[in-house]
Design a protein around this motif. Sequence first.
Motif, mmCIF file in Angstrom:
data_model
loop_
_atom_site.group_PDB
_atom_site.id
_atom_site.type_symbol
_atom_site.label_atom_id
_atom_site.label_comp_id
_atom_site.label_asym_id
_atom_site.label_seq_id
_atom_site.Cartn_x
_atom_site.Cartn_y
_atom_site.Cartn_z
ATOM 1 N N ILE A 144 0.840 -1.205 0.000
ATOM 2 C CA ILE A 144 0.000 0.000 0.000
ATOM 3 C C ILE A 144 0.871 1.251 0.000
ATOM 4 O O ILE A 144 0.613 2.215 -0.740
ATOM 5 N N LEU A 145 1.920 1.252 0.795
ATOM 6 C CA LEU A 145 2.802 2.415 0.850
ATOM 7 C C LEU A 145 3.468 2.666 -0.503
ATOM 8 O O LEU A 145 3.609 3.818 -0.935
ATOM 9 N N LYS A 146 3.845 1.604 -1.168
ATOM 10 C CA LYS A 146 4.490 1.751 -2.477
ATOM 11 C C LYS A 146 3.540 2.385 -3.481
ATOM 12 O O LYS A 146 3.926 3.290 -4.238
ATOM 13 N N ALA A 147 2.276 1.926 -3.484
ATOM 14 C CA ALA A 147 1.289 2.500 -4.397
ATOM 15 C C ALA A 147 1.034 3.969 -4.073
ATOM 16 O O ALA A 147 0.951 4.816 -4.972
ATOM 17 N N LEU A 148 0.901 4.295 -2.780
ATOM 18 C CA LEU A 148 0.668 5.683 -2.380
ATOM 19 C C LEU A 148 1.876 6.558 -2.717
ATOM 20 O O LEU A 148 1.721 7.728 -3.091
ATOM 21 N N GLU A 149 3.064 5.982 -2.596
ATOM 22 C CA GLU A 149 4.280 6.729 -2.926
ATOM 23 C C GLU A 149 4.338 7.024 -4.426
ATOM 24 O O GLU A 149 4.716 8.126 -4.848
ATOM 25 N N GLN A 150 3.949 6.061 -5.237
ATOM 26 C CA GLN A 150 3.945 6.270 -6.682
ATOM 27 C C GLN A 150 2.971 7.366 -7.101
ATOM 28 O O GLN A 150 3.197 8.059 -8.093
ATOM 29 N N GLU A 151 1.897 7.541 -6.321
ATOM 30 C CA GLU A 151 0.914 8.579 -6.619
ATOM 31 C C GLU A 151 1.292 9.927 -6.007
ATOM 32 O O GLU A 151 0.601 10.925 -6.224
ATOM 33 N N GLY A 152 2.350 9.971 -5.220
ATOM 34 C CA GLY A 152 2.787 11.212 -4.600
ATOM 35 C C GLY A 152 2.070 11.563 -3.315
ATOM 36 O O GLY A 152 2.322 12.610 -2.715
ATOM 37 N N ILE A 153 1.179 10.671 -2.867
ATOM 38 C CA ILE A 153 0.443 10.923 -1.637
ATOM 39 C C ILE A 153 1.342 10.698 -0.426
ATOM 40 O O ILE A 153 1.187 11.324 0.612
ATOM 41 N N VAL A 154 2.286 9.779 -0.574
ATOM 42 C CA VAL A 154 3.237 9.444 0.484
ATOM 43 C C VAL A 154 4.638 9.617 -0.082
ATOM 44 O O VAL A 154 4.868 9.401 -1.278
ATOM 45 N N GLU A 155 5.578 10.003 0.771
ATOM 46 C CA GLU A 155 6.970 10.144 0.344
ATOM 47 C C GLU A 155 7.893 9.632 1.436
ATOM 48 O O GLU A 155 7.486 9.453 2.593
ATOM 49 N N GLU A 178 1.397 15.883 -2.689
ATOM 50 C CA GLU A 178 0.131 15.666 -3.395
ATOM 51 C C GLU A 178 -1.048 15.620 -2.421
ATOM 52 O O GLU A 178 -2.153 16.046 -2.765
ATOM 53 N N ALA A 179 -0.802 15.127 -1.212
ATOM 54 C CA ALA A 179 -1.868 15.093 -0.208
ATOM 55 C C ALA A 179 -2.334 16.507 0.132
ATOM 56 O O ALA A 179 -3.527 16.751 0.335
ATOM 57 N N ALA A 180 -1.385 17.440 0.188
ATOM 58 C CA ALA A 180 -1.745 18.833 0.476
ATOM 59 C C ALA A 180 -2.559 19.430 -0.658
ATOM 60 O O ALA A 180 -3.553 20.124 -0.429
ATOM 61 N N TRP A 181 -2.156 19.167 -1.899
ATOM 62 C CA TRP A 181 -2.887 19.752 -3.047
ATOM 63 C C TRP A 181 -4.296 19.176 -3.143
ATOM 64 O O TRP A 181 -5.238 19.891 -3.489
ATOM 65 N N LEU A 182 -4.451 17.912 -2.808
ATOM 66 C CA LEU A 182 -5.789 17.322 -2.819
ATOM 67 C C LEU A 182 -6.697 17.971 -1.773
ATOM 68 O O LEU A 182 -7.917 18.005 -1.934
#
Length: 269
Positions: free
Chosen positions: A58-69, A82-86
């Motif tokens: 899950i972390l890898k997928a979220l990282e690829q989307e920029g939600i997690v770093e 990306e979480a901030a922009w959303l």
Amino acid sequence: MGYQETIPGVVRGEVTGTQCIRRSFAILRLLAGGDHDGEKLVDIAGALKLSHPTTHRILKALEQEGIVERAGGSQRYRLGAEAAWLGVGPFNRCPITRLSAIVLEDLAQATGDSIFLSVPSHNDAVYADRRLGSWPVQARGVHVGARRPMGVSVGGRVMLAHLGEARMKTVLAENADRFADWNCPMDIVLRGIEDTRAQGYLVEDSLTRQGRRAMAVPVRDVGGRAIGAISIIAPTARLGTDRVARLLPLLREGARRVGTALFEQRMAS
């Protein structure tokens, strides 16, 4: 509600997809209230009772989307830009922090103590804003964005008391296991709910910091629902019975101002 919950009328693939979404949001909420330097995978998995492979996937997928770093290229995870922009659009539609800013400032100046705005977020209470006062001892360790299971903090108990009965019971049931991690007995939560409903506010010693006490009042919408709570957090000696009686009208008036401002903005939009 567990992660292995089955959903009537939904096929296995859809259940798996729903579980993944719920787990992803659980990870995001944990990171939102976590350390600025990020959280280790092992700690995330342990806190959410997930396997390491599932958490990593899950972390890898979220990282690829920029939600997690990764924090500084380390093995610690935190929310990404990306979480901030959303959140920009929803933030503008929920302006409680903007409209309460001057109220928190006024209260901090009037009391000299730390003033916090808490808001509900799923089963959590989130410190959405704060203002520090002039007294030498302030609650600097309670950061904006910090999360507690709703019921752990005094402001969280105040918000719980103003939920509908069914929703309150759901939150209590889903947070029961989490309370233990915060040394928060259920009877203290239930007593806080009863006291809040009886007197309209709550004063209790902190469960997370010895020698600290908090007093909280609800911020209500026009229907009486608590959409937040304003709290004063101070050394125990500064929130004795006499001073509580003097400060309570200030906090109540501050909460009224925020609720009125939110209502007026809604009517004008």
